[in-house]
Motif scaffolding. Structure first.
Motif, PDB file in Angstrom:
ATOM      1  N   THR A   1      18.913  78.743  19.215  1.00 55.25           N
ATOM      2  CA  THR A   1      19.118  78.557  20.642  1.00 55.25           C
ATOM      3  C   THR A   1      19.558  77.114  20.848  1.00 55.25           C
ATOM      4  O   THR A   1      19.221  76.231  20.063  1.00 55.25           O
ATOM      5  N   VAL A   2      20.323  76.897  21.901  1.00 57.52           N
ATOM      6  CA  VAL A   2      20.754  75.547  22.261  1.00 57.52           C
ATOM      7  C   VAL A   2      20.396  75.344  23.732  1.00 57.52           C
ATOM      8  O   VAL A   2      20.757  76.166  24.576  1.00 57.52           O
ATOM      9  N   ALA A   3      19.683  74.257  24.014  1.00 59.58           N
ATOM     10  CA  ALA A   3      19.362  73.873  25.392  1.00 59.58           C
ATOM     11  C   ALA A   3      20.183  72.632  25.724  1.00 59.58           C
ATOM     12  O   ALA A   3      20.141  71.637  24.994  1.00 59.58           O
ATOM     13  N   VAL A   4      20.947  72.692  26.807  1.00 55.19           N
ATOM     14  CA  VAL A   4      21.835  71.599  27.200  1.00 55.19           C
ATOM     15  C   VAL A   4      21.473  71.144  28.607  1.00 55.19           C
ATOM     16  O   VAL A   4      21.394  71.972  29.527  1.00 55.19           O
ATOM     17  N   SER A   5      21.266  69.846  28.762  1.00 60.71           N
ATOM     18  CA  SER A   5      20.954  69.310  30.091  1.00 60.71           C
ATOM     19  C   SER A   5      21.560  67.915  30.241  1.00 60.71           C
ATOM     20  O   SER A   5      21.858  67.268  29.247  1.00 60.71           O
ATOM     21  N   PRO A   6      21.769  67.490  31.455  1.00 58.11           N
ATOM     22  CA  PRO A   6      21.619  68.197  32.719  1.00 58.11           C
ATOM     23  C   PRO A   6      22.891  68.968  33.079  1.00 58.11           C
ATOM     24  O   PRO A   6      23.973  68.411  33.151  1.00 58.11           O
ATOM     25  N   VAL A   7      22.729  70.229  33.304  1.00 62.02           N
ATOM     26  CA  VAL A   7      23.860  71.094  33.628  1.00 62.02           C
ATOM     27  C   VAL A   7      24.454  70.732  34.996  1.00 62.02           C
ATOM     28  O   VAL A   7      25.619  71.013  35.263  1.00 62.02           O
ATOM     29  N   SER A   8      23.683  70.067  35.843  1.00 59.63           N
ATOM     30  CA  SER A   8      24.168  69.699  37.175  1.00 59.63           C
ATOM     31  C   SER A   8      25.328  68.697  37.118  1.00 59.63           C
ATOM     32  O   SER A   8      26.083  68.586  38.085  1.00 59.63           O
ATOM     33  N   ARG A   9      25.505  68.013  36.017  1.00 57.87           N
ATOM     34  CA  ARG A   9      26.639  67.073  35.890  1.00 57.87           C
ATOM     35  C   ARG A   9      27.957  67.818  35.881  1.00 57.87           C
ATOM     36  O   ARG A   9      28.923  67.382  36.483  1.00 57.87           O
ATOM     37  N   SER A  10      28.008  68.928  35.153  1.00 61.34           N
ATOM     38  CA  SER A  10      29.223  69.734  35.075  1.00 61.34           C
ATOM     39  C   SER A  10      28.907  70.965  34.235  1.00 61.34           C
ATOM     40  O   SER A  10      28.521  70.836  33.074  1.00 61.34           O
TER      41      SER A  10
ATOM     42  N   ARG B   1      28.721  73.635  28.951  1.00 57.83           N
ATOM     43  CA  ARG B   1      29.178  74.711  28.054  1.00 57.83           C
ATOM     44  C   ARG B   1      29.788  74.123  26.782  1.00 57.83           C
ATOM     45  O   ARG B   1      29.481  74.551  25.671  1.00 57.83           O
ATOM     46  N   GLU B   2      30.679  73.131  26.963  1.00 55.99           N
ATOM     47  CA  GLU B   2      31.358  72.514  25.826  1.00 55.99           C
ATOM     48  C   GLU B   2      30.367  71.795  24.905  1.00 55.99           C
ATOM     49  O   GLU B   2      30.494  71.856  23.681  1.00 55.99           O
ATOM     50  N   ALA B   3      29.381  71.112  25.492  1.00 56.15           N
ATOM     51  CA  ALA B   3      28.379  70.389  24.699  1.00 56.15           C
ATOM     52  C   ALA B   3      27.546  71.365  23.868  1.00 56.15           C
ATOM     53  O   ALA B   3      27.254  71.105  22.698  1.00 56.15           O
ATOM     54  N   GLY B   4      27.173  72.500  24.458  1.00 52.77           N
ATOM     55  CA  GLY B   4      26.407  73.502  23.726  1.00 52.77           C
ATOM     56  C   GLY B   4      27.213  74.124  22.603  1.00 52.77           C
ATOM     57  O   GLY B   4      26.706  74.335  21.494  1.00 52.77           O
TER      58      GLY B   4
END
Length: 110
Positions: free
Chosen positions: A46-55, A60-63
Motif C-alpha cells: 500500500t502507498v499512503a500519499v499526503s497531503p492530497v489537498s496540495r494537488s 497520484r504521481e507521487a504514489g
C-alpha cells in the motif's frame, strides 16, 4: 582567516540549498509517500500519499513514483499491477483525511 571562514559559510549555505533542490516535485508540489508491505508479502503493498489537498494530480504521481521505485528495487521491473491505483476516476480513489491510499503488486513477486 576571515576569508576561509566566509568561504566555509558560503559552501555550507550552498550545500543546504542543493539538498532542498534535490526533492522530486509532482505537479509543482512535494509529498510524503509511505509504502508498506501487506501482510509481510514483499510483492503486495500500500502507498499512503499526503497531503492530497496540495494537488490530487500530484499526489497520484507521487504514489505511482513510490510504487515504481519499490518494484524496480525489489524485483527489477517498473511494472505495477494496481488493485487501487492512481489512474482510477476521482470518485473511486480512496482518500482518508488528507491522505491518498493506493494499493498494488509488483509482478514477479515471491
Amino acid at each position: 582567516m576571515k576569508l576561509w571562514t566566509g568561504l566555509a559559510l558560503c559552501v555550507g549555505l550552498l550545500a543546504g540549498c542543493t539538498a532542498a533542490d534535490d526533492r522530486i516535485l509532482f505537479d509543482g508540489q512535494s509529498y510524503r509517500a509511505k509504502l508498506r508491505k501487506v501482510d509481510r508479502q514483499f510483492d503486495t503493498f500500500t502507498v499512503a500519499v499526503s497531503p492530497v489537498s496540495r494537488s490530487l494530480k500530484g499526489a497520484r504521481e507521487a504514489g505511482k513514483h513510490e510504487a515504481t521505485v519499490y518494484c524496480v528495487s525489489q524485483f527489477g521491473s517498473s511494472d505495477v499491477i494496481w488493485t487501487a491505483g492512481p489512474d482510477a476516476a476521482d470518485d473511486m480513489l480512496a482518500i482518508s483525511g488528507d491522505t491518498l491510499l493506493l494499493q498494488g503488486k509488483c509482478p514477479g513477486g515471491r
